[in-house]
Every structure is written in C-alpha cells, then in structure tokens.
Write a protein that holds these residues in place. Structure first.
Motif, short mmCIF file in Angstrom:
data_model
loop_
_atom_site.label_atom_id
_atom_site.label_comp_id
_atom_site.label_asym_id
_atom_site.label_seq_id
_atom_site.Cartn_x
_atom_site.Cartn_y
_atom_site.Cartn_z
N GLU A 1 36.61 76.96 0.26
CA GLU A 1 36.48 76.90 -1.20
C GLU A 1 36.89 78.24 -1.80
OE1 GLU A 1 35.50 74.41 -3.41
OE2 GLU A 1 36.13 76.02 -4.75
N LEU B 1 36.42 78.90 -5.33
CA LEU B 1 35.92 79.05 -6.70
C LEU B 1 35.27 80.41 -6.91
CD1 LEU B 1 32.58 78.84 -7.00
CD2 LEU B 1 33.01 76.43 -6.75
N LYS C 1 40.57 81.54 4.33
CA LYS C 1 39.47 81.96 3.44
C LYS C 1 39.24 83.47 3.53
CE LYS C 1 35.81 81.91 0.95
NZ LYS C 1 35.76 81.58 -0.45
N LEU D 1 41.81 90.14 -1.91
CA LEU D 1 41.25 90.46 -3.24
C LEU D 1 40.47 91.78 -3.16
CD1 LEU D 1 40.00 86.91 -4.32
CD2 LEU D 1 42.04 88.13 -5.13
N PHE E 1 42.86 91.04 -10.54
CA PHE E 1 42.09 91.83 -9.56
C PHE E 1 42.57 93.28 -9.46
CE2 PHE E 1 38.68 89.52 -7.44
CZ PHE E 1 38.73 88.38 -8.23
N LEU E 2 43.02 93.81 -10.59
CA LEU E 2 43.39 95.23 -10.64
C LEU E 2 42.55 95.92 -11.70
CD1 LEU E 2 47.30 95.13 -10.34
CD2 LEU E 2 45.65 95.84 -8.61
N ASN E 3 41.34 95.41 -11.89
CA ASN E 3 40.46 95.99 -12.89
C ASN E 3 39.52 96.98 -12.19
OD1 ASN E 3 39.18 96.42 -15.25
ND2 ASN E 3 38.23 94.40 -15.39
N GLY F 1 33.22 99.11 -7.99
CA GLY F 1 33.32 98.53 -6.64
C GLY F 1 33.02 97.05 -6.69
N TYR F 2 33.46 96.33 -5.67
CA TYR F 2 33.21 94.88 -5.66
C TYR F 2 31.81 94.58 -5.12
CZ TYR F 2 35.05 95.39 -0.83
OH TYR F 2 35.30 95.80 0.45
N GLY F 3 31.16 93.64 -5.81
CA GLY F 3 29.84 93.18 -5.35
C GLY F 3 29.84 91.68 -5.25
N CYS G 1 29.98 87.29 -1.93
CA CYS G 1 31.10 86.87 -1.07
C CYS G 1 31.97 88.01 -0.56
CB CYS G 1 31.96 85.87 -1.80
SG CYS G 1 31.01 84.45 -2.34
N LEU G 2 32.63 88.76 -1.44
CA LEU G 2 33.58 89.77 -0.96
C LEU G 2 32.93 90.76 0.02
CD1 LEU G 2 36.01 90.61 -3.95
CD2 LEU G 2 36.01 88.69 -2.39
N ASP H 1 32.06 88.87 3.31
CA ASP H 1 33.22 88.38 4.06
C ASP H 1 34.02 89.54 4.66
OD1 ASP H 1 32.39 85.89 3.44
OD2 ASP H 1 33.95 85.43 1.99
N LYS I 1 28.94 90.49 -11.98
CA LYS I 1 30.11 90.29 -12.85
C LYS I 1 29.63 89.55 -14.08
CE LYS I 1 32.67 86.50 -11.52
NZ LYS I 1 33.60 85.81 -10.64
N ARG J 1 33.64 100.30 -16.83
CA ARG J 1 34.61 99.21 -17.06
C ARG J 1 35.57 99.51 -18.22
NH1 ARG J 1 34.25 95.69 -12.66
NH2 ARG J 1 32.09 95.54 -12.03
C1 UGA Z 1 34.98 85.63 -4.77
C2 UGA Z 1 36.45 85.18 -4.78
O1 UGA Z 1 37.10 85.70 -5.92
C3 UGA Z 1 36.53 83.65 -4.80
O2 UGA Z 1 37.88 83.23 -4.75
C4 UGA Z 1 35.78 83.10 -3.59
O3 UGA Z 1 35.77 81.68 -3.59
C5 UGA Z 1 34.34 83.59 -3.64
O4 UGA Z 1 34.33 85.04 -3.65
C6 UGA Z 1 33.63 83.09 -2.40
O5 UGA Z 1 34.03 83.47 -1.30
O6 UGA Z 1 32.74 82.24 -2.54
P1 UGA Z 1 33.08 85.83 -6.64
O7 UGA Z 1 32.17 86.33 -5.58
O8 UGA Z 1 32.59 84.81 -7.61
O9 UGA Z 1 34.41 85.20 -5.99
O10 UGA Z 1 33.52 87.10 -7.48
P2 UGA Z 1 34.88 87.84 -7.89
O11 UGA Z 1 35.33 87.35 -9.19
O12 UGA Z 1 35.85 87.82 -6.77
O13 UGA Z 1 34.34 89.32 -8.07
C7 UGA Z 1 33.81 90.05 -6.97
C8 UGA Z 1 33.53 91.46 -7.36
O14 UGA Z 1 34.74 92.18 -7.57
C9 UGA Z 1 32.71 91.62 -8.64
O15 UGA Z 1 31.77 92.63 -8.43
C10 UGA Z 1 33.74 92.06 -9.66
O16 UGA Z 1 33.21 92.85 -10.69
C11 UGA Z 1 34.69 92.88 -8.78
N1 UGA Z 1 36.05 92.96 -9.36
C12 UGA Z 1 36.82 91.85 -9.45
C13 UGA Z 1 36.53 94.19 -9.78
O17 UGA Z 1 35.84 95.22 -9.72
N2 UGA Z 1 37.80 94.25 -10.29
C14 UGA Z 1 38.59 93.15 -10.38
O18 UGA Z 1 39.76 93.31 -10.84
C15 UGA Z 1 38.11 91.93 -9.96
#
Ligand code: UGA
Length: 435
Positions: free
Chosen positions: A155, A157, A210, A217, A256-258, A262-264, A267-268, A271, A327, A416
């Motif tokens: 998935e 989403l 996946k 990303l 995804f260039l914002n 850091g990513y939280g 999932c990310l 994974d 997010k 941000r």
């Molecule tokens: C992520 C993937 O984007 C989905 O495709 C995947 O299905 C999902 O994990 C999963 O494996 O279930 P999600 O966890 O909802 O989705 O969140 P994202 O939109 O990917 O954001 C993840 C983190 O990255 C957030 O903390 C967000 O703020 C950060 N982010 C994202 C950035 O800092 N900059 C960006 O440009 C994009």
C-alpha cells in the motif's frame, strides 16, 4: 462478492470505508472491540480528512465491523492490513501479522469459496514465502495457488490523504504466482481503479517495491535537509527556491523536497530501519541508507543549537511548540520529531507549551502534566521566550503581530518556513534560510 479486511488502522479502515461506500459487501475486523464499536457507530478512532464521511456512507450500505473473525468465513477476498511495527533491534515485528494469518488460516479450512488472501501490511522480502504462506497452508490444510489465492499488495497511501489515495492510487502492485487467483485479483483492481497501472510481479519483488518506495522518499528528504543545513550557513540563500527549481527538472520531480526537522511518522523511520537491518542480515552494507537515517536523526540538533544560540541556556525558558502531529491533517504523533524535540528540551529543563490543531489529545497521552497545552495559538504563545514551528499546518501561516503580541521575547524558529514571506515584528529564523 464479499470482502473481509483484517486490521482497522489507517490502511484497513480507509480501504473498508471506500469499498463499502462503493457498495461492496464488506466486513471490517479488528481485535479491539471498543474500536470496532466506535467504527460501527460511524466514528473514526483517529483523525483523517473525509474518512468519517466515507465510513458513514459505507455503513448505510453493506458494511459490518466486528472483532469476530468468523465473519470472514464466507468472504471471496480477505485483505490483511495489520500493523508491522518496529522491534527493539530495528527489524519488523511480525507477531501481529502471524497471529492474524493463523486465525485466517483456521477459517480458510472451513471456507468453501477458495478465497484470495491479499497482504497489504509492509513485510520484509521473503516474509510471504517463508512465514505467511507456510502458516496459512498449515492452519488451513489447503494449498496456496490451488485451494486459495495468496497475493502481495503493498500500500502506498499517505496519512492526511488516505481516502483520496485509496480511491485513486498511483499504482497497484500485485505480487504472487500467475494463477487464476492472480487473474481474479487483477480484474477486481482494474474495475476498482480503471485508470491506474497494475504491476504484476512475484512476492519478493512486490515486498521490496514497498521498501524501495519509502526509502527513496526518505532519501529525498534527507538530501534536501542536508542542503538546507548548508543553505542556512550561506547568508541570503533559500532552500525553498532551490527545491522549487530543481523540482522542475523532470528527472528530479518537485515532491518530497520540503526541508524541515526530519521525517517522522509510523512508516518512513520504521521502514528505513527495517531495510537497513535486512540488508545487513543478508551481507550488504547499506552505506547510502545509513547516511539517510543518520542525517534524519541529527536534524533535530539544528533546532536545538539554533535555540541555544539565541536564548542561551534553555533551562526555565518558556518554549512554545507549534505542531506535534508528524505532518499536517492528522492527529498522529507516532515517531514525530516534535515529540522528540519536546523530550530533549524537557531534559534541558525548558518549560513547554504545545499547540496543535488536532494532536493535543495524543500529545497529552505522552507527556501528561509535564507540559502545558493550549487550544489557542495566541494563548500558547503568551509569555513565551521562543516559538518553534514544527508541523506544516496551514493555520500557522496565519500568525501575525497580534498573535505574537504577548510573547515575552518575540523569537520564532520556523522549521517549515511558513512565515518566511511575512513581515513580522519578531526575530525570525528558519531552517534552510541563511542569515
Ligand atoms: C509514507 C509514504 O509517503 C507513503 O507512500 C506510504 O504508504 C506510507 O509512508 C506507509 O508506508 O504506510 P506517511 O507516513 O503518511 O506516508 O507520511 P509522509 O507524507 O511520507 O511523511 C513522512 C514524514 O516526512 C513526515 O514527517 C513529513 O513531515 C516528512 N516530509 C515529507 C518532509 O519533511 N518533507 C517532505 O518533502 C515530505
């Protein structure tokens, strides 16, 4: 056609609601009875835009939600959407999925319809063949590919757009053997998403797609965050202009260039760790993935050191954190960098007040009385020595001189760059903008 969905988190509940609203006879199953009751009454256990509307629509049609697994005994398709969280050593925790699959296997034993079991949960390559298939065959006493179908269907989403992504996915991936069950599944998805490409491959490739998707990303985010840190030390440079421009190159793409803290999320980070651990287990040193993770883990230090540079000792300083959701458009705080930041600041004895449009309740479950919470941004900023914008909520862009009037020191750290183009009567610092 009757469809069962096992595990009613973001993925499972979105799918259940969308299928039911389209008129499919749908059964949503979750082990949490209270959650099932809530959902049966049309209430989502978490905030997700449009979910409740679609769910209620589905409930008016043929949708049953229950903790009774036996309801899937006459289903034609059974989706497995249970969580695969992270265990202590970084690998994925399969307890929940094994348990669900065992129960499904026992029920398959009695199911005369030869159903198709479709695994949506994220699992490390090899899990279908080495773990899930043997459990299902043992418990059902039936042969996969002959008496029931087994398909990997990762998935993609995103939280915050879960309904849109469920209705209009960018791709459908089906992993498994070329059997009549694969053909049935392909037909089902091509009816459900007539304009979406369907990729058919084997189990292990589907499982790996996946991880490839999420790790790419994460790589984009760590890349832009590293550049953002460089920009911050080039007076006058702006990471958003750079991201916007390189994003116009179709080979790069703008999403995804914002840059940020850091990513939280659930999932990310999970994974990435699982893929790194898996690579190590099979003898690959994943140097790039390690660097991506490392950059993500230290990004929070940018915020703390900027804060310390501006306020000196953090001890007893009143700090307002704007946004704890990982997010915008969600109340989910799992693996949110803002939560990590609060923990760090508390260790340094800061006094914290939090405002988030949706996530205050979940934040309270983590910190209880250790920090303060306010439903109003202006009140949360009252007497504050510094406001730190962590989540890209649209509402934060509406901050103005009036809302910051009562800050003790009008100091803003904007992770941000939401307020970058506003002329505020404040000391303004943003990640990725060189001063
Ligand atoms: C992520 C993937 O984007 C989905 O495709 C995947 O299905 C999902 O994990 C999963 O494996 O279930 P999600 O966890 O909802 O989705 O969140 P994202 O939109 O990917 O954001 C993840 C983190 O990255 C957030 O903390 C967000 O703020 C950060 N982010 C994202 C950035 O800092 N900059 C960006 O440009 C994009």
């Amino acid at each position: 056609m009757k469809i069962g969905i096992v595990g009613l988190g973001f993925v499972g509940l979105s799918l259940t609601s969308v299928l039911a609203s389209k008129g499919y006879n749908t059964v949503g199953i979750d082990v949490d009875k209270e959650k099932c009751e809530k959902i049966s009454n049309g209430n989502s256990p978490f905030f997700e835009p449009n979910l409740e509307k679609i769910l209620r629509n589905g409930l008016k049609k043929k949708l049953t939600v229950s903790d009774d697994f036996s309801l899937i005994k006459d289903c034609d398709m059974i989706f497995v959407t249970v969580g695969t969280p992270q265990s202590k050593n970084g690998s994925i925790e399969l307890t929940m999925i094994k348990k669900s699959v065992r129960t499904i296997g026992k029920i398959l034993h009695e199911n005369k319809k030869n159903p198709i079991v479709i695994i949506k949960s994220t699992v490390i390559p090899g899990t279908m063949q080495k773990v899930i298939l043997p459990i299902l065959e043992k418990e059902s006493k039936k042969k996969a590919g002959k008496e029931f179908g087994l398909i990997s269907n990762p998935e993609f989403l995103q939280e915050g757009t879960a309904i849109r992504d469920t209705e209009f996915p960018h791709v459908v991936v089906l992993g498994g053997y070329q059997t009549k069950y694969m053909e049935k599944t392909r037909t089902f998805f091509s009816k459900l998403h007539p304009n979406t490409s369907i990729i058919i491959t084997n189990h292990q490739t589907a499982e790996m797609i996946k991880y490839a998707n999420n790790s790419f990303l994460a790589t984009k985010i760590s890349f832009i965050n590293q550049l953002s840190n460089i920009c911050q030390n080039i007076p006058g440079s702006n990471i958003d202009d750079i991201a916007k421009t390189i994003g116009l190159d179709p080979r790069i793409g703008k999403l995804f260039l914002n840059a940020g803290p850091g990513y939280g999320g659930s999932c990310l980070p999970k994974d990435m760790k699982a893929l790194i651990k898996f690579a190590g287990d099979i003898g690959i040193n994943p140097t790039l993935l390690n660097a991506v993770e490392k950059i993500n883990q230290v990004q929070i230090n940018q915020i703390v050191s900027l804060l310390e540079k501006k306020v000196g000792s953090i001890s007893s300083k009143q700090i307002t954190i704007l946004g704890t959701a990982f997010k915008p458009n969600t109340d989910d705080i799992r693996d949110s960098i803002a939560i990590e930041l609060i923990k760090k600041l508390l260790k340094k004895k800061a006094k914290i007040t939090v405002h988030d449009p949706k996530a205050i309740r979940n934040t309270k479950n983590v910190f209880g009385g250790k920090i303060c919470y306010d439903e109003s941004i202006t009140r949360a900023l009252n007497n504050s020595h510094c406001a730190i914008i962590m989540t890209q909520w649209k509402q934060f862009g509406e901050l103005n001189n009036k809302s910051i009037k009562c800050m003790k020191r009008k100091l803003i750290i904007d992770c941000r760059r939401i307020l970058a183009n506003k002329k505020l009567d404040a000391e303004y610092y943003a990640l990725g903008i060189g001063k």
